[in-house]
Design a protein around this motif. Structure first.
Motif, PDB file in Angstrom:
ATOM      1  N   MET A   1     -46.466  22.551  17.835  1.00 47.27           N
ATOM      2  CA  MET A   1     -46.747  21.895  19.095  1.00 47.27           C
ATOM      3  C   MET A   1     -46.906  20.395  18.852  1.00 47.27           C
ATOM      4  N   PRO A   2     -46.322  19.543  19.708  1.00 44.22           N
ATOM      5  CA  PRO A   2     -46.400  18.102  19.479  1.00 44.22           C
ATOM      6  C   PRO A   2     -47.802  17.577  19.722  1.00 44.22           C
ATOM      7  N   ASP A   3     -48.075  16.426  19.124  1.00 43.38           N
ATOM      8  CA  ASP A   3     -49.370  15.765  19.297  1.00 43.38           C
ATOM      9  C   ASP A   3     -49.418  15.110  20.669  1.00 43.38           C
ATOM     10  N   ASN A   4     -50.344  15.546  21.519  1.00 38.93           N
ATOM     11  CA  ASN A   4     -50.466  15.016  22.876  1.00 38.93           C
ATOM     12  C   ASN A   4     -51.675  14.114  23.020  1.00 38.93           C
ATOM     13  N   SER A   5     -52.088  13.430  21.954  1.00 39.82           N
ATOM     14  CA  SER A   5     -53.314  12.638  22.003  1.00 39.82           C
ATOM     15  C   SER A   5     -53.207  11.455  22.950  1.00 39.82           C
ATOM     16  N   GLY A   6     -52.027  10.888  23.149  1.00 39.06           N
ATOM     17  CA  GLY A   6     -51.874   9.753  24.046  1.00 39.06           C
ATOM     18  C   GLY A   6     -51.341  10.128  25.405  1.00 39.06           C
ATOM     19  N   ASP A   7     -51.281  11.421  25.699  1.00 37.08           N
ATOM     20  CA  ASP A   7     -50.697  11.872  26.950  1.00 37.08           C
ATOM     21  C   ASP A   7     -51.694  11.783  28.091  1.00 37.08           C
ATOM     22  N   VAL A   8     -51.148  11.591  29.267  1.00 39.85           N
ATOM     23  CA  VAL A   8     -51.944  11.586  30.480  1.00 39.85           C
ATOM     24  C   VAL A   8     -51.700  12.908  31.178  1.00 39.85           C
ATOM     25  N   ASP A   9     -52.732  13.547  31.664  1.00 41.27           N
ATOM     26  CA  ASP A   9     -52.641  14.828  32.368  1.00 41.27           C
ATOM     27  C   ASP A   9     -52.052  15.935  31.499  1.00 41.27           C
ATOM     28  N   GLY A  10     -52.130  15.812  30.184  1.00 43.96           N
ATOM     29  CA  GLY A  10     -51.688  16.878  29.306  1.00 43.96           C
ATOM     30  C   GLY A  10     -50.189  16.994  29.113  1.00 43.96           C
ATOM     31  N   MET A  11     -49.416  16.017  29.556  1.00 44.48           N
ATOM     32  CA  MET A  11     -47.959  16.069  29.351  1.00 44.48           C
ATOM     33  C   MET A  11     -47.449  14.671  29.018  1.00 44.48           C
ATOM     34  N   THR A  12     -46.373  14.658  28.249  1.00 39.02           N
ATOM     35  CA  THR A  12     -45.782  13.372  27.901  1.00 39.02           C
ATOM     36  C   THR A  12     -45.001  12.828  29.092  1.00 39.02           C
ATOM     37  N   ALA A  13     -44.654  11.565  29.014  1.00 42.69           N
ATOM     38  CA  ALA A  13     -43.871  10.943  30.084  1.00 42.69           C
ATOM     39  C   ALA A  13     -42.508  11.621  30.206  1.00 42.69           C
ATOM     40  N   GLU A  14     -41.921  12.020  29.075  1.00 45.11           N
ATOM     41  CA  GLU A  14     -40.617  12.677  29.104  1.00 45.11           C
ATOM     42  C   GLU A  14     -40.701  14.038  29.799  1.00 45.11           C
ATOM     43  N   GLU A  15     -41.762  14.795  29.485  1.00 44.56           N
ATOM     44  CA  GLU A  15     -41.934  16.100  30.140  1.00 44.56           C
ATOM     45  C   GLU A  15     -42.122  15.931  31.647  1.00 44.56           C
ATOM     46  N   ALA A  16     -42.936  14.961  32.021  1.00 43.02           N
ATOM     47  CA  ALA A  16     -43.186  14.732  33.445  1.00 43.02           C
ATOM     48  C   ALA A  16     -41.897  14.337  34.163  1.00 43.02           C
ATOM     49  N   GLU A  17     -41.119  13.452  33.553  1.00 42.69           N
ATOM     50  CA  GLU A  17     -39.856  13.037  34.177  1.00 42.69           C
ATOM     51  C   GLU A  17     -38.891  14.207  34.323  1.00 42.69           C
ATOM     52  N   ARG A  18     -38.856  15.088  33.310  1.00 40.03           N
ATOM     53  CA  ARG A  18     -37.976  16.256  33.368  1.00 40.03           C
ATOM     54  C   ARG A  18     -38.404  17.202  34.483  1.00 40.03           C
ATOM     55  N   ILE A  19     -39.714  17.407  34.631  1.00 37.39           N
ATOM     56  CA  ILE A  19     -40.216  18.294  35.689  1.00 37.39           C
ATOM     57  C   ILE A  19     -39.877  17.729  37.062  1.00 37.39           C
ATOM     58  N   VAL A  20     -40.107  16.430  37.263  1.00 33.67           N
ATOM     59  CA  VAL A  20     -39.829  15.816  38.565  1.00 33.67           C
ATOM     60  C   VAL A  20     -38.334  15.818  38.848  1.00 33.67           C
ATOM     61  N   ARG A  21     -37.523  15.576  37.825  1.00 34.20           N
ATOM     62  CA  ARG A  21     -36.066  15.596  38.006  1.00 34.20           C
ATOM     63  C   ARG A  21     -35.592  16.990  38.411  1.00 34.20           C
ATOM     64  N   ASN A  22     -36.114  18.026  37.757  1.00 32.14           N
ATOM     65  CA  ASN A  22     -35.732  19.398  38.106  1.00 32.14           C
ATOM     66  C   ASN A  22     -36.228  19.783  39.497  1.00 32.14           C
ATOM     67  N   ALA A  23     -37.402  19.326  39.873  1.00 28.16           N
ATOM     68  CA  ALA A  23     -37.909  19.617  41.217  1.00 28.16           C
ATOM     69  C   ALA A  23     -37.054  18.921  42.267  1.00 28.16           C
ATOM     70  N   GLY A  24     -36.664  17.694  41.999  1.00 32.44           N
ATOM     71  CA  GLY A  24     -35.811  16.959  42.933  1.00 32.44           C
ATOM     72  C   GLY A  24     -34.426  17.571  43.074  1.00 32.44           C
ATOM     73  N   ALA A  25     -33.940  18.184  42.003  1.00 34.97           N
ATOM     74  CA  ALA A  25     -32.620  18.815  42.040  1.00 34.97           C
ATOM     75  C   ALA A  25     -32.677  20.220  42.641  1.00 34.97           C
ATOM     76  N   GLY A  26     -33.875  20.711  42.964  1.00 37.79           N
ATOM     77  CA  GLY A  26     -34.000  22.025  43.578  1.00 37.79           C
ATOM     78  C   GLY A  26     -33.984  23.175  42.589  1.00 37.79           C
ATOM     79  N   ARG A  27     -34.177  22.898  41.310  1.00 35.06           N
ATOM     80  CA  ARG A  27     -34.136  23.950  40.298  1.00 35.06           C
ATOM     81  C   ARG A  27     -35.464  24.696  40.156  1.00 35.06           C
ATOM     82  N   LEU A  28     -36.535  24.175  40.771  1.00 37.35           N
ATOM     83  CA  LEU A  28     -37.843  24.814  40.669  1.00 37.35           C
ATOM     84  C   LEU A  28     -38.213  25.478  41.989  1.00 37.35           C
ATOM     85  N   ASP A  29     -38.930  26.582  41.900  1.00 36.06           N
ATOM     86  CA  ASP A  29     -39.356  27.336  43.081  1.00 36.06           C
ATOM     87  C   ASP A  29     -40.610  26.670  43.655  1.00 36.06           C
ATOM     88  N   MET A  30     -40.422  25.805  44.654  1.00 36.45           N
ATOM     89  CA  MET A  30     -41.532  25.053  45.233  1.00 36.45           C
ATOM     90  C   MET A  30     -42.397  25.887  46.168  1.00 36.45           C
TER      91      MET A  30
END
Length: 90
Positions: A1-30
């Motif tokens: 598991m990666p080191d998340n010591s500098g993360d905000v809200d428990g996720m990295t900026a890359e993870e957050a961007e990927r989640i928002v991108r997938n939600a915007g593309a309609g790939r997540l069950d909202m």
């Protein structure tokens, strides 16, 4: 598991961007409330990363508390000589 010591809200900026991108593309069950919470957390995380960089909230909070303490001590340092000269000397 990666080191998340500098993360905000428990996720990295890359993870957050990927989640928002997938939600915007309609790939997540909202319709799922947990998914909606995760997307909202990811959006907040991106906003914080955009405003403050990859700095955790506790580090910023320490600077704010330190600044407030410094100002309080400075005001007390000004008030005590004033009070001892003009108010308490009567």
């Amino acid at each position: 598991m990666p080191d998340n010591s500098g993360d905000v809200d428990g996720m990295t900026a890359e993870e957050a961007e990927r989640i928002v991108r997938n939600a915007g593309a309609g790939r997540l069950d909202m319709s799922d409330p947990e998914i909606r919470k995760l997307v909202a957390t990811a959006q907040r995380s991106i906003a914080r990363h955009t405003l403050w960089g990859d700095v955790s909230g506790t580090r910023h909070r320490r600077w704010v508390i330190g600044g407030i303490l410094f100002l309080l001590l400075w005001l007390i340092g000004l008030a005590v000589p004033f009070l001892s000269t003009f108010v308490w000397s009567r």
